[in-house]
Design an enzyme around this catalytic site. Structure first.
Site, PDB file in Angstrom:
ATOM      1  N   ARG A 229      -0.385  -2.029  -2.701  1.00  0.00           N
ATOM      2  CA  ARG A 229      -1.114  -3.228  -3.108  1.00  0.00           C
ATOM      3  C   ARG A 229      -2.554  -2.862  -3.428  1.00  0.00           C
ATOM      4  NH1 ARG A 229       3.099  -5.092  -4.108  1.00  0.00           N
ATOM      5  NH2 ARG A 229       4.087  -6.930  -3.200  1.00  0.00           N
ATOM      6  N   HIS A 277       1.498  -2.732 -12.657  1.00  0.00           N
ATOM      7  CA  HIS A 277       2.381  -3.174 -11.566  1.00  0.00           C
ATOM      8  C   HIS A 277       3.856  -3.129 -11.995  1.00  0.00           C
ATOM      9  CE1 HIS A 277       2.497  -5.775  -7.684  1.00  0.00           C
ATOM     10  NE2 HIS A 277       3.620  -5.080  -7.817  1.00  0.00           N
TER      11      HIS A 277
HETATM   12  P1  NDP Z   1       8.825  -1.390   4.751  1.00  0.00           P
HETATM   13  O1  NDP Z   1       8.488  -2.642   5.476  1.00  0.00           O
HETATM   14  O2  NDP Z   1      10.265  -0.977   4.673  1.00  0.00           O
HETATM   15  O3  NDP Z   1       8.037  -0.165   5.403  1.00  0.00           O
HETATM   16  C1  NDP Z   1       6.707  -0.246   5.778  1.00  0.00           C
HETATM   17  C2  NDP Z   1       6.264   1.081   6.361  1.00  0.00           C
HETATM   18  O4  NDP Z   1       4.848   1.023   6.558  1.00  0.00           O
HETATM   19  C3  NDP Z   1       6.897   1.356   7.725  1.00  0.00           C
HETATM   20  O5  NDP Z   1       7.195   2.734   7.854  1.00  0.00           O
HETATM   21  C4  NDP Z   1       5.798   0.963   8.704  1.00  0.00           C
HETATM   22  O6  NDP Z   1       5.788   1.679   9.935  1.00  0.00           O
HETATM   23  C5  NDP Z   1       4.558   1.363   7.921  1.00  0.00           C
HETATM   24  N1  NDP Z   1       3.391   0.605   8.390  1.00  0.00           N
HETATM   25  C6  NDP Z   1       3.225  -0.726   8.469  1.00  0.00           C
HETATM   26  N2  NDP Z   1       2.011  -1.034   8.981  1.00  0.00           N
HETATM   27  C7  NDP Z   1       1.414   0.149   9.252  1.00  0.00           C
HETATM   28  C8  NDP Z   1       0.166   0.508   9.824  1.00  0.00           C
HETATM   29  N3  NDP Z   1      -0.714  -0.411  10.219  1.00  0.00           N
HETATM   30  N4  NDP Z   1      -0.118   1.829   9.960  1.00  0.00           N
HETATM   31  C9  NDP Z   1       0.769   2.770   9.581  1.00  0.00           C
HETATM   32  N5  NDP Z   1       1.986   2.500   9.054  1.00  0.00           N
HETATM   33  C10 NDP Z   1       2.300   1.196   8.880  1.00  0.00           C
HETATM   34  O7  NDP Z   1       8.183  -1.530   3.291  1.00  0.00           O
HETATM   35  P2  NDP Z   1       8.753  -0.971   1.908  1.00  0.00           P
HETATM   36  O8  NDP Z   1       8.876   0.502   2.019  1.00  0.00           O
HETATM   37  O9  NDP Z   1       9.957  -1.737   1.505  1.00  0.00           O
HETATM   38  O10 NDP Z   1       7.587  -1.409   0.898  1.00  0.00           O
HETATM   39  C11 NDP Z   1       6.256  -0.988   1.044  1.00  0.00           C
HETATM   40  C12 NDP Z   1       5.352  -1.759   0.085  1.00  0.00           C
HETATM   41  O11 NDP Z   1       5.524  -1.321  -1.253  1.00  0.00           O
HETATM   42  C13 NDP Z   1       5.612  -3.257  -0.025  1.00  0.00           C
HETATM   43  O12 NDP Z   1       5.069  -3.958   1.076  1.00  0.00           O
HETATM   44  C14 NDP Z   1       4.931  -3.611  -1.329  1.00  0.00           C
HETATM   45  O13 NDP Z   1       3.594  -3.976  -1.086  1.00  0.00           O
HETATM   46  C15 NDP Z   1       4.974  -2.301  -2.119  1.00  0.00           C
HETATM   47  N6  NDP Z   1       5.804  -2.424  -3.326  1.00  0.00           N
HETATM   48  C16 NDP Z   1       5.231  -2.174  -4.554  1.00  0.00           C
HETATM   49  C17 NDP Z   1       5.977  -2.251  -5.704  1.00  0.00           C
HETATM   50  C18 NDP Z   1       5.389  -1.924  -7.030  1.00  0.00           C
HETATM   51  O14 NDP Z   1       6.037  -2.119  -8.060  1.00  0.00           O
HETATM   52  N7  NDP Z   1       4.194  -1.391  -7.090  1.00  0.00           N
HETATM   53  C19 NDP Z   1       7.400  -2.600  -5.667  1.00  0.00           C
HETATM   54  C20 NDP Z   1       7.906  -2.820  -4.348  1.00  0.00           C
HETATM   55  C21 NDP Z   1       7.124  -2.739  -3.222  1.00  0.00           C
HETATM   56  P3  NDP Z   1       7.000   1.638  10.989  1.00  0.00           P
HETATM   57  O15 NDP Z   1       8.115   2.432  10.315  1.00  0.00           O
HETATM   58  O16 NDP Z   1       6.466   2.320  12.159  1.00  0.00           O
HETATM   59  O17 NDP Z   1       7.351   0.200  11.190  1.00  0.00           O
HETATM   60  C1  OXD Z   2       7.273  -5.973  -4.735  1.00  0.00           C
HETATM   61  C2  OXD Z   2       6.477  -5.706  -5.939  1.00  0.00           C
HETATM   62  O1  OXD Z   2       6.689  -6.213  -3.680  1.00  0.00           O
HETATM   63  O2  OXD Z   2       7.024  -5.728  -7.056  1.00  0.00           O
HETATM   64  O3  OXD Z   2       8.515  -5.934  -4.840  1.00  0.00           O
HETATM   65  O4  OXD Z   2       5.273  -5.455  -5.832  1.00  0.00           O
END
Ligand code: NDP
Ligand code: OXD
Length: 314
Positions: A229, A277
């Site tokens: 983000r 994006h």
């Molecule tokens: P998940 O919820 O599956 O994974 C999140 C990961 O981040 C977990 O490993 C979690 O740790 C870690 N995490 C959360 N908070 C913290 C913190 N404070 N410090 C360290 N690690 C942390 O998310 P996804 O992998 O599905 O997606 C990640 C992000 O990608 C989405 O939230 C979205 O914003 C972005 N995205 C962007 C897209 C684009 O087109 N640019 C498309 C899709 C998604 P733990 O394993 O310990 O819980």
């Molecule tokens: C998502 C994105 O969160 O597209 O899936 O950013």
């Protein structure tokens, strides 16, 4: 599939085309399901599930019988940020295999073109210049986030033979990567990483994480990829850091303001690659499958798929 009583509302004001495709697929998949597209609400008391993408804050308070809000995407901060979110409503998100594959492809593209100096070959071609350049045998990559997307990215990089360290809140097991927890471990890993990939959810803990203290520890000549983000990044700190070569280049898919304003300096910065994006786009047909399955589970009182922990923020 039979329908429960009530209707499903698609509330994605700035994604009209996706809303139409999602509705058409849902109507085909769930017999008798009444699907409405904002702003056509019908009787607000009928609405049991909302599929949201950046809905107007406060809008969900209008539905007294709302059970579930589904994000039309993996990120949910656009829902959680709504102070008017009715209490007790469950939040789910949409992460399917095509989204994961597309994210892996995007990050590999960024890392591999950087590692293999693709841009310099394109510049040399324009000059008719034959100038072979070597590249390191192996690249060290630090992936921030070990969830559905970060985990898959780590695995793909390892499969290509790279050294991967993966940082997460709890030090989650990540597909064979070296797992790091706590900030100290992150600080130790940063100076060794040729690439840093941000795949964290946006929360109060992660906002602004890509900022000066991190950049100062990054390796000279390294690459930053932000596909999470825009608010993870402190933009002025990146502009300063690029002058020092830590990182030397940034690939940015997400921005504080989207669309990125025409006058924004990132558009013309020689050390920044901007994409609009598109790292991984939710496919309306795949999303309809997940939403239909959750509608079935809701109607049969089963656990929902991809439930978000609201306290944790992801
Ligand atoms: P998940 O919820 O599956 O994974 C999140 C990961 O981040 C977990 O490993 C979690 O740790 C870690 N995490 C959360 N908070 C913290 C913190 N404070 N410090 C360290 N690690 C942390 O998310 P996804 O992998 O599905 O997606 C990640 C992000 O990608 C989405 O939230 C979205 O914003 C972005 N995205 C962007 C897209 C684009 O087109 N640019 C498309 C899709 C998604 P733990 O394993 O310990 O819980
Ligand atoms: C998502 C994105 O969160 O597209 O899936 O950013």
């Amino acid at each position: 599939m039979d329908s429960v009583n009530g209707s499903l509302l698609i509330l994605m004001p700035d994604r009209e085309d996706d809303a139409g495709l999602l509705a058409a697929n849902l109507r085909e998949m769930v017999a008798g399901l009444e699907v409405r597209i904002w702003p056509e609400l019908g009787d607000p008391a009928d609405v049991r599930m909302v599929v949201s993408w950046r809905h107007p804050p406060g809008a969900l308070g209008r539905f007294p019988n709302l059970d579930v809000v589904a994000s039309f995407g993996a990120g949910v901060e656009h829902i959680l940020v709504d102070k008017g979110l009715p209490s007790g409503v469950r939040i789910v998100r949409t992460v399917d295999e095509s989204l994961v594959r597309d994210m892996v492809e995007y990050v590999l593209l960024a890392v591999v073109t950087w590692r293999r100096r693709w841009e310099s070959f394109q510049l040399n071609q324009a000059k008719g210049l034959w100038a072979p350049q070597s590249y390191p045998a192996q690249t060290s990559v630090l992936v921030l986030g070990a969830g559905r997307l970060g985990g898959a990215v780590s695995k793909a990089l390892i499969d290509l033979g790279h050294r991967v360290a993966s940082w997460s809140r709890t030090g989650s097991e990540s597909q064979g990567a070296r797992c790091l927890e706590v900030e100290g471990a992150l600080c130790e890993a940063l100076p060794h990483a040729e690439g840093v990939i941000c795949l964290l959810p946006l929360s109060s803990e992660t906002e602004g994480i890509l900022s000066r203290p991190m950049f100062e520890r990054m390796k000279e000549g390294s690459l930053l990829v932000n596909v999470a983000r825009g608010r993870h990044l402190v933009e002025e700190d990146l502009l300063d850091a690029l002058k020092r070569g830590r990182p030397a280049h940034a690939v940015l898919d997400v921005f504080r303001e989207e669309p990125l304003p025409a006058a924004h300096s990132f558009w013309t910065h020689p050390k920044i690659t901007v994409t609009p994006h598109v790292a991984a786009l939710t496919d309306p047909k795949e999303a309809a499958r997940r939403v239909a399955e959750n509608w079935r589970r809701l109607s049969e009182g089963e656990d929902l798929l991809d439930v978000v922990d609201v306290e944790r923020g992801y």
